[in-house]
Design a protein around this motif. Structure first.
Motif, PDB file in Angstrom:
ATOM      1  N   PRO A 179       0.811  -1.228   0.000  1.00 43.86           N
ATOM      2  CA  PRO A 179       0.000   0.000   0.000  1.00 43.86           C
ATOM      3  C   PRO A 179       0.843   1.277   0.000  1.00 43.86           C
ATOM      4  N   ILE A 180       2.022   1.217   0.581  1.00 41.42           N
ATOM      5  CA  ILE A 180       2.920   2.380   0.581  1.00 41.42           C
ATOM      6  C   ILE A 180       3.416   2.655  -0.834  1.00 41.42           C
ATOM      7  N   ILE A 181       3.832   1.604  -1.516  1.00 39.38           N
ATOM      8  CA  ILE A 181       4.338   1.745  -2.891  1.00 39.38           C
ATOM      9  C   ILE A 181       3.234   2.255  -3.816  1.00 39.38           C
ATOM     10  N   ALA A 182       2.026   1.692  -3.670  1.00 39.04           N
ATOM     11  CA  ALA A 182       0.909   2.135  -4.512  1.00 39.04           C
ATOM     12  C   ALA A 182       0.592   3.604  -4.256  1.00 39.04           C
ATOM     13  N   TRP A 183       0.618   3.996  -2.990  1.00 36.07           N
ATOM     14  CA  TRP A 183       0.365   5.403  -2.631  1.00 36.07           C
ATOM     15  C   TRP A 183       1.431   6.317  -3.210  1.00 36.07           C
ATOM     16  N   ASP A 184       2.703   5.941  -3.090  1.00 30.90           N
ATOM     17  CA  ASP A 184       3.794   6.754  -3.615  1.00 30.90           C
ATOM     18  C   ASP A 184       3.645   6.951  -5.118  1.00 30.90           C
ATOM     19  N   ARG A 185       3.325   5.877  -5.814  1.00 32.34           N
ATOM     20  CA  ARG A 185       3.157   5.978  -7.272  1.00 32.34           C
ATOM     21  C   ARG A 185       1.966   6.859  -7.632  1.00 32.34           C
ATOM     22  N   ARG A 186       0.888   6.762  -6.847  1.00 36.62           N
ATOM     23  CA  ARG A 186      -0.299   7.556  -7.155  1.00 36.62           C
ATOM     24  C   ARG A 186      -0.038   9.046  -6.948  1.00 36.62           C
ATOM     25  N   ILE A 187       0.549   9.422  -5.793  1.00 34.47           N
ATOM     26  CA  ILE A 187       0.756  10.854  -5.551  1.00 34.47           C
ATOM     27  C   ILE A 187       1.857  11.403  -6.462  1.00 34.47           C
ATOM     28  N   ASN A 188       2.780  10.538  -6.879  1.00 35.83           N
ATOM     29  CA  ASN A 188       3.788  10.947  -7.854  1.00 35.83           C
ATOM     30  C   ASN A 188       3.108  11.307  -9.174  1.00 35.83           C
ATOM     31  N   ALA A 189       2.146  10.464  -9.593  1.00 34.84           N
ATOM     32  CA  ALA A 189       1.406  10.721 -10.826  1.00 34.84           C
ATOM     33  C   ALA A 189       0.544  11.972 -10.717  1.00 34.84           C
ATOM     34  N   GLU A 190       0.119  12.292  -9.496  1.00 37.37           N
ATOM     35  CA  GLU A 190      -0.714  13.472  -9.273  1.00 37.37           C
ATOM     36  C   GLU A 190       0.105  14.746  -9.114  1.00 37.37           C
ATOM     37  N   GLY A 191       1.438  14.608  -9.153  1.00 38.05           N
ATOM     38  CA  GLY A 191       2.289  15.789  -9.152  1.00 38.05           C
ATOM     39  C   GLY A 191       3.080  16.050  -7.890  1.00 38.05           C
ATOM     40  N   ASN A 192       3.090  15.110  -6.933  1.00 37.47           N
ATOM     41  CA  ASN A 192       3.866  15.353  -5.716  1.00 37.47           C
ATOM     42  C   ASN A 192       5.363  15.440  -6.014  1.00 37.47           C
ATOM     43  N   LYS A 193       5.987  16.460  -5.486  1.00 37.14           N
ATOM     44  CA  LYS A 193       7.437  16.640  -5.623  1.00 37.14           C
ATOM     45  C   LYS A 193       8.145  16.609  -4.271  1.00 37.14           C
ATOM     46  N   LEU A 194       7.390  16.516  -3.183  1.00 34.76           N
ATOM     47  CA  LEU A 194       8.004  16.544  -1.856  1.00 34.76           C
ATOM     48  C   LEU A 194       8.622  15.186  -1.544  1.00 34.76           C
ATOM     49  N   PRO A 195       9.868  15.157  -1.059  1.00 32.55           N
ATOM     50  CA  PRO A 195      10.474  13.882  -0.668  1.00 32.55           C
ATOM     51  C   PRO A 195       9.726  13.254   0.495  1.00 32.55           C
ATOM     52  N   ILE A 196       9.741  11.926   0.550  1.00 33.30           N
ATOM     53  CA  ILE A 196       8.917  11.194   1.513  1.00 33.30           C
ATOM     54  C   ILE A 196       9.785  10.357   2.444  1.00 33.30           C
ATOM     55  N   ARG A 197       9.499  10.465   3.725  1.00 34.03           N
ATOM     56  CA  ARG A 197      10.118   9.599   4.735  1.00 34.03           C
ATOM     57  C   ARG A 197       9.026   8.657   5.242  1.00 34.03           C
ATOM     58  N   ILE A 198       9.212   7.370   4.990  1.00 33.00           N
ATOM     59  CA  ILE A 198       8.189   6.379   5.290  1.00 33.00           C
ATOM     60  C   ILE A 198       8.252   5.966   6.762  1.00 33.00           C
ATOM     61  N   GLY A 199       7.092   6.031   7.439  1.00 33.16           N
ATOM     62  CA  GLY A 199       7.012   5.583   8.816  1.00 33.16           C
ATOM     63  C   GLY A 199       6.933   4.071   8.899  1.00 33.16           C
ATOM     64  N   LEU A 200       7.753   3.495   9.764  1.00 31.54           N
ATOM     65  CA  LEU A 200       7.772   2.040   9.968  1.00 31.54           C
ATOM     66  C   LEU A 200       7.549   1.733  11.448  1.00 31.54           C
ATOM     67  N   PRO A 201       6.841   0.641  11.741  1.00 32.08           N
ATOM     68  CA  PRO A 201       6.656   0.262  13.144  1.00 32.08           C
ATOM     69  C   PRO A 201       7.942  -0.310  13.718  1.00 32.08           C
ATOM     70  N   GLY A 202       8.293   0.104  14.926  1.00 35.78           N
ATOM     71  CA  GLY A 202       9.471  -0.453  15.581  1.00 35.78           C
ATOM     72  C   GLY A 202       9.211  -1.868  16.075  1.00 35.78           C
ATOM     73  N   LEU A 203      10.209  -2.447  16.693  1.00 35.47           N
ATOM     74  CA  LEU A 203      10.092  -3.810  17.191  1.00 35.47           C
ATOM     75  C   LEU A 203       9.200  -3.839  18.425  1.00 35.47           C
ATOM     76  N   ALA A 204       8.149  -4.641  18.354  1.00 37.16           N
ATOM     77  CA  ALA A 204       7.194  -4.740  19.457  1.00 37.16           C
ATOM     78  C   ALA A 204       6.407  -6.033  19.318  1.00 37.16           C
ATOM     79  N   THR A 205       5.735  -6.409  20.382  1.00 32.87           N
ATOM     80  CA  THR A 205       4.905  -7.610  20.314  1.00 32.87           C
ATOM     81  C   THR A 205       3.689  -7.338  19.427  1.00 32.87           C
ATOM     82  N   ILE A 206       3.129  -8.401  18.886  1.00 30.06           N
ATOM     83  CA  ILE A 206       1.940  -8.272  18.050  1.00 30.06           C
ATOM     84  C   ILE A 206       0.820  -7.590  18.839  1.00 30.06           C
TER      85      ILE A 206
END
Length: 301
Positions: A179-206
């Protein structure tokens, strides 16, 4: 060294982390958790004292770190209050970078109802702050319609273009790369030029990740956790976003149009374990298994 390993190392080359005033109170010295070249976002939680972020930013600067405090627009009570907070960020904590969000408050406490209103005020620029991060929502938001999110991103791109402001996007976390990749491609196609820092979950129990996910309102990729949680024996097992990291790293390495510039770690299960894991990836102290897992070579505590 494999291409995948190099791609992972590059993705984590300048990773960032975050902390809250409550979490920070349990850490005697951030130098026991982090290296000084790792920027630290200072989270503002609805209902807390806005000035706690000023105090923590000052502490982080004193311990040798670059603090990036949140400005929650709807919790700012007046223009004077925003100007005062920004002045203290710069004067007391040497802040050069902030993150603006609307904030999880239904009714604004003052004149600002969005990050756009804060940006448009001109007060961030007047305070001498050079860089501003804005929020990204790869899986949408429970508080904002998809159309409003799209319009806001277009406005922020336009703002950066017309003012020369240095803006980037820091996203909410998700649990899968697709879903992150699909979102990046979509907003890129819509004209986004801002660099993106992707949020990732840290190590934790389920179990811990599920709790945070529901509170944060993350979208479809929570199904990934639900499947794992269906096996009760795995509820207390620690999850690391191995496959997600590998998939993202390969995407960034292979697609020249990818807008992903780095990652931001949400230390959901504690800063010590998440930072040790992240540094292992940055330093190349890991191997990539044939099952797309990351086998780190350090003690995570």
């Amino acid at each position: 060294m494999t291409d995948t390993k190099q791609a992972v190392m590059k993705l984590f080359g300048d990773f960032t982390v975050e902390t809250t005033p409550n979490s920070a109170a349990k850490i005697p010295d951030f130098n026991n958790r982090l290296r000084n070249d790792t920027p630290v976002y200072v989270t503002f939680l609805p209902g807390s004292d806005v000035y706690e972020t000023v105090t923590l930013a000052k502490r982080l600067r004193g311990e040798g770190f670059s603090p990036i405090p949140h400005i929650a627009a709807r919790s700012i009570q007046s223009e004077a209050m925003l100007a005062d907070i920004l002045e203290r960020y710069v004067g007391e904590a040497g802040v050069e970078h902030v993150l603006t969000i609307a904030g999880g408050v239904d009714n604004p406490l003052g004149p600002y109802d969005s990050s756009m209103a804060v940006l448009e005020s001109g007060l961030i620029d007047k305070a001498g702050i050079k860089k501003v991060s804005v929020a990204g929502h790869p899986e949408g938001s429970p508080d904002i319609s998809d159309e409003a999110i799209k319009d806001a991103l277009a406005w922020k791109n336009g703002f950066a273009e017309r003012t020369g402001a240095q803006l980037d996007i820091v996203t909410q976390f998700a649990f899968e790369a697709d879903p992150i990749i699909a979102w990046d491609r979509r907003i890129n196609a819509e004209g986004n030029k801002l660099p993106i820092r992707i949020g990732l979950p840290g190590l934790a129990t389920i179990k811990t990740l599920l709790g945070f996910s529901k509170a944060a309102g993350v979208g479809n990729s929570i199904k990934f956790l639900m499947k794992r949680a269906a096996d009760v024996t795995k509820l207390m097992s620690v999850n690391a976003p191995d496959k997600q990291v590998i998939d993202l790293a390969r995407y960034v390495a292979e697609d020249p149009n990818a807008g992903v510039a780095g990652v931001h770690m949400y230390a959901i299960g504690g800063l010590k374990r998440t930072s040790a894991w992240s540094y292992a990836l940055r330093d190349g102290l890991f191997s990539v298994t044939n099952k797309d897992q990351l086998k780190v070579e350090v003690d995570l505590g």
